[in-house]
Design a protein around this motif. Structure first.
Motif, PDB file in Angstrom:
ATOM      1  N   SER A 431      -2.139  10.742 -29.848  1.00  0.00           N
ATOM      2  CA  SER A 431      -1.476  10.694 -31.155  1.00  0.00           C
ATOM      3  C   SER A 431      -2.456  11.027 -32.273  1.00  0.00           C
ATOM      4  O   SER A 431      -2.111  11.755 -33.210  1.00  0.00           O
ATOM      5  N   GLU A 432      -3.676  10.518 -32.169  1.00  0.00           N
ATOM      6  CA  GLU A 432      -4.649  10.731 -33.241  1.00  0.00           C
ATOM      7  C   GLU A 432      -5.263  12.128 -33.188  1.00  0.00           C
ATOM      8  O   GLU A 432      -5.613  12.690 -34.223  1.00  0.00           O
ATOM      9  N   ARG A 433      -5.391  12.731 -31.975  1.00  0.00           N
ATOM     10  CA  ARG A 433      -6.085  14.017 -31.813  1.00  0.00           C
ATOM     11  C   ARG A 433      -5.110  15.168 -31.628  1.00  0.00           C
ATOM     12  O   ARG A 433      -5.486  16.229 -31.142  1.00  0.00           O
ATOM     13  N   ASP A 434      -3.841  14.959 -32.017  1.00  0.00           N
ATOM     14  CA  ASP A 434      -2.826  16.028 -31.975  1.00  0.00           C
ATOM     15  C   ASP A 434      -2.668  16.629 -30.591  1.00  0.00           C
ATOM     16  O   ASP A 434      -2.754  17.856 -30.384  1.00  0.00           O
ATOM     17  N   GLY A 435      -2.489  15.779 -29.587  1.00  0.00           N
ATOM     18  CA  GLY A 435      -2.214  16.249 -28.231  1.00  0.00           C
ATOM     19  C   GLY A 435      -3.433  16.453 -27.364  1.00  0.00           C
ATOM     20  O   GLY A 435      -3.300  16.878 -26.203  1.00  0.00           O
ATOM     21  N   ALA A 436      -4.642  16.181 -27.858  1.00  0.00           N
ATOM     22  CA  ALA A 436      -5.870  16.328 -27.051  1.00  0.00           C
ATOM     23  C   ALA A 436      -6.426  14.945 -26.724  1.00  0.00           C
ATOM     24  O   ALA A 436      -6.353  14.030 -27.535  1.00  0.00           O
ATOM     25  N   VAL A 437      -7.032  14.848 -25.489  1.00  0.00           N
ATOM     26  CA  VAL A 437      -7.606  13.574 -25.052  1.00  0.00           C
ATOM     27  C   VAL A 437      -9.125  13.688 -25.086  1.00  0.00           C
ATOM     28  O   VAL A 437      -9.709  14.694 -24.637  1.00  0.00           O
ATOM     29  N   SER A 438      -9.799  12.691 -25.584  1.00  0.00           N
ATOM     30  CA  SER A 438     -11.274  12.712 -25.630  1.00  0.00           C
ATOM     31  C   SER A 438     -11.843  12.615 -24.215  1.00  0.00           C
ATOM     32  O   SER A 438     -11.178  12.131 -23.289  1.00  0.00           O
ATOM     33  N   ALA A 458       2.538  13.755 -19.118  1.00  0.00           N
ATOM     34  CA  ALA A 458       3.780  12.978 -19.295  1.00  0.00           C
ATOM     35  C   ALA A 458       3.735  12.165 -20.582  1.00  0.00           C
ATOM     36  O   ALA A 458       4.731  12.069 -21.331  1.00  0.00           O
ATOM     37  N   ILE A 459       2.557  11.544 -20.833  1.00  0.00           N
ATOM     38  CA  ILE A 459       2.427  10.770 -22.080  1.00  0.00           C
ATOM     39  C   ILE A 459       2.578  11.681 -23.281  1.00  0.00           C
ATOM     40  O   ILE A 459       3.226  11.331 -24.281  1.00  0.00           O
ATOM     41  N   ASN A 460       1.990  12.862 -23.224  1.00  0.00           N
ATOM     42  CA  ASN A 460       2.066  13.794 -24.354  1.00  0.00           C
ATOM     43  C   ASN A 460       3.502  14.235 -24.600  1.00  0.00           C
ATOM     44  O   ASN A 460       3.952  14.354 -25.750  1.00  0.00           O
ATOM     45  N   GLN A 461       4.245  14.498 -23.508  1.00  0.00           N
ATOM     46  CA  GLN A 461       5.649  14.909 -23.671  1.00  0.00           C
ATOM     47  C   GLN A 461       6.514  13.759 -24.213  1.00  0.00           C
ATOM     48  O   GLN A 461       7.342  13.940 -25.101  1.00  0.00           O
ATOM     49  N   GLU A 462       6.294  12.562 -23.652  1.00  0.00           N
ATOM     50  CA  GLU A 462       7.105  11.407 -24.076  1.00  0.00           C
ATOM     51  C   GLU A 462       6.750  10.978 -25.501  1.00  0.00           C
ATOM     52  O   GLU A 462       7.576  10.415 -26.222  1.00  0.00           O
ATOM     53  N   LEU A 463       5.500  11.276 -25.889  1.00  0.00           N
ATOM     54  CA  LEU A 463       5.053  10.877 -27.225  1.00  0.00           C
ATOM     55  C   LEU A 463       5.859  11.570 -28.315  1.00  0.00           C
ATOM     56  O   LEU A 463       6.092  10.997 -29.383  1.00  0.00           O
ATOM     57  N   THR A 464       6.288  12.792 -28.040  1.00  0.00           N
ATOM     58  CA  THR A 464       7.091  13.520 -29.035  1.00  0.00           C
ATOM     59  C   THR A 464       8.394  12.782 -29.334  1.00  0.00           C
ATOM     60  O   THR A 464       8.783  12.594 -30.506  1.00  0.00           O
ATOM     61  N   PHE A 465       9.073  12.327 -28.268  1.00  0.00           N
ATOM     62  CA  PHE A 465      10.329  11.585 -28.472  1.00  0.00           C
ATOM     63  C   PHE A 465      10.078  10.220 -29.126  1.00  0.00           C
ATOM     64  O   PHE A 465      10.861   9.768 -29.962  1.00  0.00           O
ATOM     65  N   TYR A 466       8.975   9.584 -28.726  1.00  0.00           N
ATOM     66  CA  TYR A 466       8.653   8.273 -29.296  1.00  0.00           C
ATOM     67  C   TYR A 466       8.398   8.377 -30.802  1.00  0.00           C
ATOM     68  O   TYR A 466       8.891   7.576 -31.602  1.00  0.00           O
ATOM     69  N   GLN A 467       7.609   9.386 -31.190  1.00  0.00           N
ATOM     70  CA  GLN A 467       7.306   9.550 -32.613  1.00  0.00           C
ATOM     71  C   GLN A 467       8.568   9.902 -33.420  1.00  0.00           C
ATOM     72  O   GLN A 467       8.756   9.432 -34.538  1.00  0.00           O
ATOM     73  N   ALA A 468       9.446  10.736 -32.806  1.00  0.00           N
ATOM     74  CA  ALA A 468      10.699  11.077 -33.490  1.00  0.00           C
ATOM     75  C   ALA A 468      11.579   9.834 -33.680  1.00  0.00           C
ATOM     76  O   ALA A 468      12.208   9.635 -34.734  1.00  0.00           O
ATOM     77  N   ASN A 469      11.586   8.979 -32.651  1.00  0.00           N
ATOM     78  CA  ASN A 469      12.371   7.741 -32.733  1.00  0.00           C
ATOM     79  C   ASN A 469      11.822   6.820 -33.816  1.00  0.00           C
ATOM     80  O   ASN A 469      12.584   6.227 -34.599  1.00  0.00           O
ATOM     81  N   GLN A 470      10.503   6.690 -33.869  1.00  0.00           N
ATOM     82  CA  GLN A 470       9.906   5.839 -34.892  1.00  0.00           C
ATOM     83  C   GLN A 470      10.150   6.395 -36.298  1.00  0.00           C
ATOM     84  O   GLN A 470      10.384   5.642 -37.254  1.00  0.00           O
ATOM     85  N   LYS A 471      10.089   7.698 -36.392  1.00  0.00           N
ATOM     86  CA  LYS A 471      10.359   8.313 -37.690  1.00  0.00           C
ATOM     87  C   LYS A 471      11.810   8.079 -38.119  1.00  0.00           C
ATOM     88  O   LYS A 471      12.099   7.825 -39.298  1.00  0.00           O
TER      89      LYS A 471
END
Length: 828
Positions: A431-438, A458-471
């Motif tokens: 979430s903080e690195r715009d789709g990249a993992v350290s 999977a986390i990156n794909q699901e994160l899009t729906f999660y962020q949209a839901n929170q928004k």
């Protein structure tokens, strides 16, 4: 020395008491004398006898007698019980001119009665066709009279004169029809229109023409009373009314007697001066009359005696000063343009404004309640929602990655915390690195998980729906805040607007006169009657009593009389009176309810607890409607109780503002659907009972059936609407039933219907229990039903239970109606 002071104090105190008692006795005696005078002259018809006598001998151009027939016809149509005494006065007045004239007056009135009774039944509105009847009767009777007088000959000139007189009778009939109600009422609330004022002046001037030729010590009676009339109207109504009275009176006098033509100039000028000088009180008006008399007599008519004119004016001024102030004040209330007239109008406008402002303030309070509902937000619940959303997020990820992994048991059963923290760390990193993992997080995840790359994807794909839901949830929160602010703004605007609202009042002058006359004929001292509504079941009447004793005459006498006049039960709603006995009293009368509702309630919380998820409410909506509502929140406990109670609170406020039931329920549903963050629903069972005709409407939103017990018969009422708050748009099915006196309405929550154990058909079981009830007391019925359900489960309460029982009964008034004259029964 001290003894002398005490004696003087006792003398002064005794003198003060005697003076106050004397004033009270004098006022009481004067009021009694005035009441007897009004009873004799107005109610007994002596005033119409005197007016009829003077009009019977009134002439125009020393030849025409057009006043008698129109006056009698107007009295016959509008005050038929006073027609005989009026005819007596008219005939007597005609006989003073000549025997032939008296017989002509009698014969023409008899001809009118015969014609009107013969053909009047074919007309619904008598007042509209009356002038045409008078024209025809006058033309025929005058031609016949002249034909007999000219020894069976009728010239063209005679026919022309008969036509002119018939035209005059046509006009005078319309004038008298507007003036008769004014002359035959002791107290009159109705304010006069300009046309009515002019008509009254014409009638009074026509009456005064009957005094032509009368003299007292060489002074003309017609001159004295005509100047007194001008003085009175000019002082009350000002220069406009005064000059109008002078012109009209002088014109009629000049028509009656050509030698009196200069009187029109004198009276018109006098009316103007008296009106202009009215600010100087009675002395100023009297001075205006003296100046006008001097100028017109000295320069207007060389043949008139100045001394006689001055004497006549002085006598009229003396009569003017002897006129009581209450009489002139009462006149001023009826004449447009006066301060008293404006005060009367303002009194009505104040009541209308207060009623309207109260209604708008109710709407304002509804919007304020809605705003408060939208602005409520639980921050603790917000944190719980966030954690639950996170759990759903990881559940979806593990379903796509870990469900088929051979290390699932090791990761989620033995190392749950470490696995959960690594996935949460990966999510935050993405979430903080715009789709990249350290690299650090990637290495730690690879050490622990054999499918690290797939988990990151999977986390990156699901994160899009999660962020949209929170928004989306954030937008809802902001929208709720905006809506709350808008509703609060609307509430404030309506609160300010409530102070400026006015509306016009319906005109019920004829009905007010009928009620006033009926009450006064009964001997009640009524000052005025104001009707604000005559709608069946919603009658609103204000009555002002000149003397209010406070001993219950309004409830025991006036309300029963109004009940007979209006054809429905009337009761006293509000009484206002002065601190002193015998002062003015203001009483409001409203329609009584035809039916009343007795209710009983029994409820129990799950497991015998104190907080139930069910809520109920009995709401009185004005004087006509009664609402009974039960709401069942989803589940049990405090949260369910809050949801059901909030549903009823919103419903109550919206219904009390006057909004229709279906719209109110839809509004509550929309509010609940918008403000609910999770699946929390509530049912609603609403019954609206009309207390005037016992018709009822049932609106069931996800609720259980209700039952009506009518003797040995039990009627089931049900509908299939979804619970409130589930969807934003839905249709409300309304079930209508006609209730009767003696019906018992039983409403219940689902805990009652689903409560009995080992019952195959609970509805049949409930109907049988209701049918077997031996009592009709609502509270006993509610207690018995809930007890039967609890007993069927061996004393266990497995769900919230609520029973509301209502019995419909006729409303028996405390006092029976007092019958009045059949002619005074009123149809609104």
């Amino acid at each position: 020395m001290n003894l002398g002071k005490v004696e003087r104090g006792m003398i002064e105190q005794g003198g003060h008491v005697d003076l106050e008692e004397t004033k009270k006795e004098f006022a009481k005696g004067w009021k009694q004398l005035r009441g007897k005078f009004e009873s004799l002259f107005i109610q007994k018809g002596i005033s119409l006898l005197i007016i009829g006598f003077l009009l019977g001998r009134a002439l125009i151009l020393s030849h025409f007698t057009p006043f008698a027939l129109p006056f009698f016809a107007a009295v016959y149509v509008m005050k038929r019980d006073k027609a005989p005494i009026t005819l007596l006065g008219l005939t007597a007045g005609g006989l003073t001119l000549s025997v032939a004239n008296g017989m002509y007056t009698l014969a023409s009135t008899i001809l009118f009665i015969l014609v009107f009774r013969l053909f009047g039944k074919y007309h619904k509105e008598e007042t509209r066709v009356l002038p045409f009847y008078i024209f025809a009767v006058s033309l025929v009777s005058k031609c016949a009279y002249l034909y007999l007088q000219q020894q069976f000959q009728l010239s063209f000139y005679d026919g022309l004169m008969a036509g002119v007189e018939s035209c005059l009778t046509f006009i005078l009939t319309m004038i008298f029809m507007q003036s008769i109600p004014i002359l035959s009422q002791t107290r009159r609330k109705k304010t006069l229109k300009t046309e009515e004022v002019v008509s009254l002046i014409i009638v009074l001037a026509s009456v005064l023409t009957g005094t032509i030729g009368w003299t007292v010590n060489g002074l003309s009676v017609e001159h004295i009373f005509s100047r007194y009339l001008v003085l009175l109207f000019a002082f009350v109504g000002g220069a406009t009314v005064g000059s109008t009275v002078g012109v009209v009176t002088g014109l009629i006098f000049s028509l009656a007697n050509v030698s009196s033509f200069y009187q029109m100039s004198l009276l018109a000028f006098a009316g103007l001066l008296c009106g202009l000088l009215k600010e100087g009180k009675r002395g100023g008006a009297a001075a205006g009359m003296l100046v006008a008399t001097l100028l017109i007599t000295m320069y207007g008519d060389a043949g008139a005696s100045l001394s006689a004119a001055l004497y006549e004016t002085c006598v009229s001024i003396a009569l003017f000063f002897l006129t009581p102030s209450p009489f002139t004040a009462k006149m001023a209330r009826h004449i447009p343009g006066t301060a008293e007239y404006m005060k009367e109008q303002q009194q009505y406008l104040r009541k209308v404004r207060d009623v309207t402002v109260h209604r708008v303030e109710q709407f304002s309070s509804v919007f304020q309640a809605l705003s408060k509902s939208f602005s409520q937000y639980d921050h603790t619940k917000e944190e719980e929602d966030r954690e639950r959303d996170l759990d759903y997020f990881f559940s979806n990820v593990t379903e796509r990655t870990c469900q088929t992994c051979f290390k699932k048991e090791q990761c989620w059963a033995k190392n749950f915390d470490k696995t959960y923290d690594l996935m949460k760390m990966t999510m935050e990193d993405l979430s903080e690195r715009d789709g990249a993992v350290s690299r650090r997080v990637h290495r730690e995840l690879e050490k622990h998980c054999v499918r690290a790359q797939k988990v990151e994807e999977a986390i990156n794909q699901e994160l899009t729906f999660y962020q949209a839901n929170q928004k989306f949830k954030k937008m809802i929160k902001e929208s709720r805040k905006i809506v709350a602010e808008q509703l609060q703004g609307v509430s404030e605007v309506m609160g300010d607007f409530a102070k400026e609202i006015q509306r016009e009042r319906e005109n019920h002058q004829r009905q007010e006169e009928m009620i006033l006359e009926s009450l006064q004929d009964f001997g009640l001292d009524i000052d005025q009657v104001e009707i604000y509504s005559l709608e069946s079941g919603n009658i609103d009447i204000d009555i002002t009593l000149s003397q209010y004793s406070g001993y219950g005459e309004c409830e025991k006498i006036i309300a029963p009389m109004l009940s007979d006049i209006l054809g429905e039960t009337i009761v006293v709603q509000k009484e206002e009176f002065g601190s002193q006995s015998g002062g003015l009293g203001y009483v409001t009368f409203r329609s009584a309810r035809a039916f009343v509702v007795d209710t009983g309630v029994a409820h129990a919380a799950k497991g015998g607890g104190f907080i139930s998820g069910d809520s109920y409410s009995m709401i009185e909506l004005g004087s006509r409607k009664y609402a009974i509502a039960i709401s069942d929140g989803m589940g049990n406990g405090e949260r369910a109780h809050h949801e059901s109670n909030e549903t009823l609170r919103l419903l109550r406020q919206i219904l009390e503002s006057g909004i229709e039931e279906k719209i109110a329920i839809k509004s509550v549903n929309s509010i609940l659907a918008l403000r609910t963050q999770e699946e929390v629903f509530s049912t609603l069972d609403l019954a609206m009972i009309d207390l005037q005709d016992a018709s009822s409407k049932f609106l069931k939103i996800g609720s259980t059936p209700s039952f009506i017990k009518r003797g040995d018969k039990v009627i089931k009422i049900e509908s299939g609407n979804l619970p409130m708050g589930m969807i934003q748009e839905f249709d409300v099915d309304v079930v209508s039933r006609q209730l009767k006196a003696g019906d018992i309405l039983i409403m219940m929550s689902d805990g009652i219907l689903e409560g009995p154990r080992y019952i195959e058909n609970p509805e049949l079981w409930i109907k049988r229990k209701i049918r077997e009830l031996e009592t009709e007391n609502p509270q006993e019925i509610a207690d018995l039903l809930i007890e039967e359900v609890i007993r069927s489960r061996s004393g266990l309460i497995e769900d919230d239970m609520t029973v509301v029982v209502a019995k419909i009964k006729h409303n028996t008034p405390k006092w029976a109606a007092i019958p009045v004259s059949k002619g005074k029964k009123m149809i609104s």
